[in-house]
Design a protein around this motif. Structure first.
Motif: not given
Length: 327
Positions: A81-82, A88-89, A173-175, A201-206
């Motif tokens: 999921a991570l 993707n996001i 593309a990989v996603g 995705g939101g936690l990664v960009s936060l």
């Protein structure tokens, strides 16, 4: 619930459920909504806040979906999921905004047009999809159509911007390919699966938002409307449709649907921002739509094995009654 993918979500080239062109049309609503993001960003959101827009779009949308479904990833799916949420996001949007701020005009969109070509290769290597001549033709048409649509002859190469655009194309593309390959775990519906990725995705960009941009000093009512649009349509609805399409369509077909986004962005700019729409741009739209249609699967003929079996012959001297039983 375990780490194996559900039977209906396995990777492959087949089309699962419904008419393929109808499924493609529904999936295309996602990049069409994303094509409106430029208009919403420039007219409704705080200026120069790309990371904030990425985080606000993804993280609240994921947190909205998770309580409704109440399904969290198991230990074997936490890392997947991570990875999917980042590709993707989180990483995709971050890299895309970096490219958009460093490259002039539509150069970033031109570079992003290599995404279907990357998916074509990855799907052949990882999923086993066959590369057909029509796929190569669709890739060439799609790239040419994007050039006609966005190129204005003012390109000033920037290494960081070009690298970011290429990385964004590779990330999506990989996603797409890994989402198709891994499918969904048993017992997990489309909504929680989408919620996992949006939250990740939101936690990664936060952290990037907090340490690079920071939070805005004030938020207007117009900003709230824009953020609400990004969360509801730009994330919850669009990503549910997008991951549904990845599940039901070949990976390459989904990758080509992403080209709908610059088409919609161009049309909305013409309708609402009084931007010009030249003859080459109209030709580019036609070429892109042709490429998208070429890449979509066609309804196959029914297999002979699925045809109804003929009625067994009646043995001599025996007759059947009205209920089909011998008498």
């Amino acid at each position: 619930m375990n780490g194996r993918s559900s039977p209906g979500a396995e990777g492959g080239a087949g089309v699962k459920g419904g008419h393929p062109l109808l499924t493609a049309g529904v999936t295309a609503l996602a990049p069409a909504i994303w094509g409106s993001t430029y208009l919403v960003t420039t007219e409704f959101l705080p200026p120069d806040r790309p990371l904030l827009a990425t985080t606000v779009r993804a993280l609240p949308a994921g947190l909205i979906l998770l309580p409704f479904t109440r399904v969290l990833p198991t230990r074997s799916w936490l890392w997947r999921a991570l990875v999917l949420g980042t590709l993707n996001i989180g990483a995709f949007n971050f890299l895309l905004f970096v490219a958009a701020y460093r490259l002039p005009g539509g150069v970033a969109a031109m570079i992003m047009a290599v995404q279907p070509m990357i998916v074509l290769i990855l799907a052949a290597l990882l999923i086993g999809d066959r590369i057909r001549p029509v796929h190569a033709a669709a890739c060439a048409l799609g790239a040419g159509g994007v050039v006609l649509l966005v190129f204005k002859g003012t390109a000033a190469p920037d290494f960081v911007g070009v690298a970011a655009a290429l990385a964004a194309a590779a990330s999506m593309a990989v996603g797409i390919t890994l989402t198709k390959l891994w499918g969904r775990p048993h017992g997990v519906g489309l909504l929680p699966f989408t919620g996992w990725q949006l939250t990740a995705g939101g936690l990664v960009s936060l952290p990037f938002t907090l340490f690079i941009e920071g939070l805005p000093s004030s938020v207007t009512g117009t900003n709230i409307i824009g953020f609400g649009y990004l969360i509801s349509l730009g994330a919850v609805l669009s990503y549910v449709l997008w991951f549904r399409g990845i599940e039901r369509l070949p990976a390459l077909a989904v990758a080509f649907l992403a080209l709908v986004s610059p088409v919609v962005a161009t049309l909305l700019g013409y309708l609402f921002l009084h931007q010009t729409l030249s003859t080459p741009q109209l030709l580019g739209i036609l070429v892109i739509l042709t490429a998208v249609l070429l890449a979509q699967p066609r309804p196959g003929r029914p297999s002979p094995t699925t045809a109804p079996a003929p009625n067994p012959p009646v043995r001599p001297g025996r007759q059947e009654g009205r209920n089909g039983r011998p008498r």
